[in-house]
Design a protein around this motif. Structure first.
Motif, PDB file in Angstrom:
ATOM      1  N   HIS A 268       4.670 -16.917 -12.835  1.00 48.52           N
ATOM      2  CA  HIS A 268       3.539 -16.092 -13.134  1.00 48.52           C
ATOM      3  C   HIS A 268       3.538 -14.530 -13.245  1.00 48.52           C
ATOM      4  CE1 HIS A 268      -0.752 -15.822 -12.174  1.00 48.52           C
ATOM      5  NE2 HIS A 268      -0.758 -14.736 -11.646  1.00 48.52           N
ATOM      6  N   GLY A 269       4.368 -14.009 -12.526  1.00 51.31           N
ATOM      7  CA  GLY A 269       4.502 -12.474 -12.748  1.00 51.31           C
ATOM      8  C   GLY A 269       5.224 -12.329 -14.093  1.00 51.31           C
ATOM      9  N   LEU A 270       6.086 -12.871 -14.214  1.00 52.12           N
ATOM     10  CA  LEU A 270       6.986 -12.499 -15.277  1.00 52.12           C
ATOM     11  C   LEU A 270       6.220 -12.657 -16.847  1.00 52.12           C
ATOM     12  CD1 LEU A 270      10.496 -14.043 -14.690  1.00 52.12           C
ATOM     13  CD2 LEU A 270       9.838 -11.681 -14.726  1.00 52.12           C
ATOM     14  N   ASP A 271       5.346 -13.675 -16.569  1.00 54.73           N
ATOM     15  CA  ASP A 271       4.313 -14.075 -17.790  1.00 54.73           C
ATOM     16  C   ASP A 271       3.579 -12.945 -18.257  1.00 54.73           C
ATOM     17  OD1 ASP A 271       5.746 -16.489 -18.342  1.00 54.73           O
ATOM     18  OD2 ASP A 271       4.325 -17.737 -17.368  1.00 54.73           O
TER      19      ASP A 271
ATOM     20  N   GLU B 176       0.827  -1.202   0.061  1.00 52.88           N
ATOM     21  CA  GLU B 176      -0.083   0.134  -0.028  1.00 52.88           C
ATOM     22  C   GLU B 176       0.774   1.235  -0.038  1.00 52.88           C
ATOM     23  OE1 GLU B 176      -3.031   0.264  -0.586  1.00 52.88           O
ATOM     24  OE2 GLU B 176      -3.236  -1.900  -0.891  1.00 52.88           O
ATOM     25  N   GLY B 177       1.988   1.107   0.858  1.00 54.08           N
ATOM     26  CA  GLY B 177       2.731   2.362   0.546  1.00 54.08           C
ATOM     27  C   GLY B 177       3.473   2.850  -0.822  1.00 54.08           C
ATOM     28  N   LEU B 178       3.974   1.705  -1.379  1.00 57.47           N
ATOM     29  CA  LEU B 178       4.357   1.651  -2.689  1.00 57.47           C
ATOM     30  C   LEU B 178       3.298   2.141  -3.658  1.00 57.47           C
ATOM     31  CD1 LEU B 178       6.725  -1.266  -2.950  1.00 57.47           C
ATOM     32  CD2 LEU B 178       7.415   0.938  -3.024  1.00 57.47           C
ATOM     33  N   ARG B 179       2.204   1.741  -3.475  1.00 57.01           N
ATOM     34  CA  ARG B 179       1.164   2.376  -4.589  1.00 57.01           C
ATOM     35  C   ARG B 179       0.749   3.756  -4.169  1.00 57.01           C
ATOM     36  NH1 ARG B 179      -2.216  -2.949  -2.934  1.00 57.01           N
ATOM     37  NH2 ARG B 179      -1.645  -4.497  -4.714  1.00 57.01           N
ATOM     38  N   ALA B 180       0.772   3.977  -2.784  1.00 55.42           N
ATOM     39  CA  ALA B 180       0.607   5.395  -2.628  1.00 55.42           C
ATOM     40  C   ALA B 180       1.744   6.254  -3.261  1.00 55.42           C
ATOM     41  CB  ALA B 180       0.691   5.575  -0.961  1.00 55.42           C
ATOM     42  N   CYS B 181       2.739   5.868  -3.431  1.00 56.07           N
ATOM     43  CA  CYS B 181       3.854   6.412  -4.201  1.00 56.07           C
ATOM     44  C   CYS B 181       3.986   6.383  -5.739  1.00 56.07           C
ATOM     45  CB  CYS B 181       5.207   6.090  -3.777  1.00 56.07           C
ATOM     46  SG  CYS B 181       5.738   6.233  -2.043  1.00 56.07           S
ATOM     47  N   GLY B 182       2.804   5.827  -6.171  1.00 59.15           N
ATOM     48  CA  GLY B 182       2.448   5.555  -7.562  1.00 59.15           C
ATOM     49  C   GLY B 182       3.221   4.113  -8.372  1.00 59.15           C
ATOM     50  N   TRP B 183       3.543   3.375  -7.500  1.00 63.18           N
ATOM     51  CA  TRP B 183       3.831   2.014  -8.095  1.00 63.18           C
ATOM     52  C   TRP B 183       2.962   1.213  -8.298  1.00 63.18           C
ATOM     53  CZ3 TRP B 183       9.186   0.415  -8.162  1.00 63.18           C
ATOM     54  CH2 TRP B 183      10.260   1.295  -7.759  1.00 63.18           C
ATOM     55  N   THR B 184       2.934   0.523  -9.353  1.00 65.69           N
ATOM     56  CA  THR B 184       1.961  -0.636  -9.418  1.00 65.69           C
ATOM     57  C   THR B 184       2.440  -1.783  -8.880  1.00 65.69           C
ATOM     58  OG1 THR B 184       1.316   0.384 -11.677  1.00 65.69           O
ATOM     59  CG2 THR B 184       0.564  -2.111 -11.346  1.00 65.69           C
ATOM     60  N   VAL B 185       1.546  -2.465  -8.053  1.00 64.83           N
ATOM     61  CA  VAL B 185       1.980  -3.650  -7.142  1.00 64.83           C
ATOM     62  C   VAL B 185       0.897  -4.629  -7.138  1.00 64.83           C
ATOM     63  CG1 VAL B 185       2.687  -4.283  -4.762  1.00 64.83           C
ATOM     64  CG2 VAL B 185       3.119  -2.078  -5.635  1.00 64.83           C
ATOM     65  N   HIS B 186       1.496  -5.499  -7.373  1.00 65.67           N
ATOM     66  CA  HIS B 186       0.674  -7.052  -7.385  1.00 65.67           C
ATOM     67  C   HIS B 186       1.270  -7.980  -6.433  1.00 65.67           C
ATOM     68  CE1 HIS B 186      -1.028  -5.860 -11.493  1.00 65.67           C
ATOM     69  NE2 HIS B 186       0.377  -5.624 -11.635  1.00 65.67           N
ATOM     70  N   ARG B 187       0.662  -7.839  -5.098  1.00 65.53           N
ATOM     71  CA  ARG B 187       1.150  -9.033  -4.058  1.00 65.53           C
ATOM     72  C   ARG B 187       0.880 -10.411  -4.443  1.00 65.53           C
ATOM     73  NH1 ARG B 187      -2.076  -8.652  -0.249  1.00 65.53           N
ATOM     74  NH2 ARG B 187      -0.922  -9.865   1.408  1.00 65.53           N
ATOM     75  N   ILE B 188       1.761 -11.249  -4.034  1.00 68.34           N
ATOM     76  CA  ILE B 188       1.555 -12.714  -4.259  1.00 68.34           C
ATOM     77  C   ILE B 188       0.336 -12.906  -3.619  1.00 68.34           C
ATOM     78  CG2 ILE B 188       2.742 -13.208  -2.169  1.00 68.34           C
ATOM     79  CD1 ILE B 188       3.834 -15.616  -3.638  1.00 68.34           C
ATOM     80  N   GLY B 189      -0.183 -12.542  -2.497  1.00 68.99           N
ATOM     81  CA  GLY B 189      -1.381 -12.730  -1.839  1.00 68.99           C
ATOM     82  C   GLY B 189      -2.572 -12.447  -2.581  1.00 68.99           C
ATOM     83  N   ASP B 190      -2.275 -11.248  -3.394  1.00 72.30           N
ATOM     84  CA  ASP B 190      -3.720 -11.179  -4.217  1.00 72.30           C
ATOM     85  C   ASP B 190      -3.973 -11.777  -5.286  1.00 72.30           C
ATOM     86  OD1 ASP B 190      -3.866  -8.709  -2.841  1.00 72.30           O
ATOM     87  OD2 ASP B 190      -2.436  -7.555  -4.280  1.00 72.30           O
ATOM     88  N   VAL B 191      -3.147 -12.765  -5.775  1.00 71.68           N
ATOM     89  CA  VAL B 191      -3.148 -13.581  -6.711  1.00 71.68           C
ATOM     90  C   VAL B 191      -3.331 -15.063  -6.145  1.00 71.68           C
ATOM     91  CG1 VAL B 191      -1.735 -14.545  -8.805  1.00 71.68           C
ATOM     92  CG2 VAL B 191      -1.648 -12.241  -8.126  1.00 71.68           C
ATOM     93  N   PHE B 192      -2.705 -15.499  -5.281  1.00 76.47           N
ATOM     94  CA  PHE B 192      -2.712 -16.893  -4.819  1.00 76.47           C
ATOM     95  C   PHE B 192      -3.419 -17.099  -3.419  1.00 76.47           C
ATOM     96  CE2 PHE B 192       1.031 -16.723  -7.751  1.00 76.47           C
ATOM     97  CZ  PHE B 192       0.786 -17.711  -8.587  1.00 76.47           C
ATOM     98  N   PRO B 193      -3.881 -18.192  -3.173  1.00 80.23           N
ATOM     99  CA  PRO B 193      -4.559 -18.345  -2.035  1.00 80.23           C
ATOM    100  C   PRO B 193      -3.774 -18.441  -0.643  1.00 80.23           C
ATOM    101  CG  PRO B 193      -4.841 -20.340  -3.207  1.00 80.23           C
ATOM    102  CD  PRO B 193      -4.037 -19.295  -4.202  1.00 80.23           C
TER     103      PRO B 193
END
Length: 114
Positions: free
Chosen positions: A34-37, A3-20
């Motif tokens: 998965h991310g590199l693809d 969330e801190g990086l997102r607040a700085c304008g970064w696009t962030v995909h957390r592992i927990g957002d994708v995998f259970p």
């Protein structure tokens, strides 16, 4: 930290957002691939990841770039500061392409692999 990086304008995909289960049961090589693809750039707190053949293989096969924080003991705010401070250098390293792994240090980013 995400969330801190997102607040700085970064696009962030957390592992927990994708995998259970926050990705606890997902091998590193799987989330990296998965991310590199998806053209995402992986960031890890584990700098040793580049020394493990299975885990670095997706970076090698895709000629990608991986970033690791050089100090696992940093607080989230410090991690955000280090990444934000070196944002331009990180973008330049991504543009250069890979395969490569970089350590994000307090005063610079440094290519550490291969």
């Amino acid at each position: 930290m995400a969330e801190g990086l997102r607040a700085c304008g970064w696009t962030v995909h957390r592992i927990g957002d994708v995998f259970p289960d926050d990705g606890q049961d997902i091998p590193d090589e799987e989330w990296i691939a998965h991310g590199l693809d998806r053209s995402w750039v992986p960031l890890s707190k584990d700098g040793r990841i580049k020394t493990r053949d299975l885990e670095i293989r997706p970076v090698l096969e895709r000629e990608a770039v991986l970033f690791c924080l050089d100090n696992q003991q940093l607080r989230s705010a410090e991690m955000i500061d280090h990444l934000s401070m070196h944002r331009n250098a990180i973008h330049r390293a991504i543009e250069k392409g890979g395969p490569a792994a970089y350590a994000v240090r307090h005063d610079r980013i440094e290519r550490t692999w291969p």
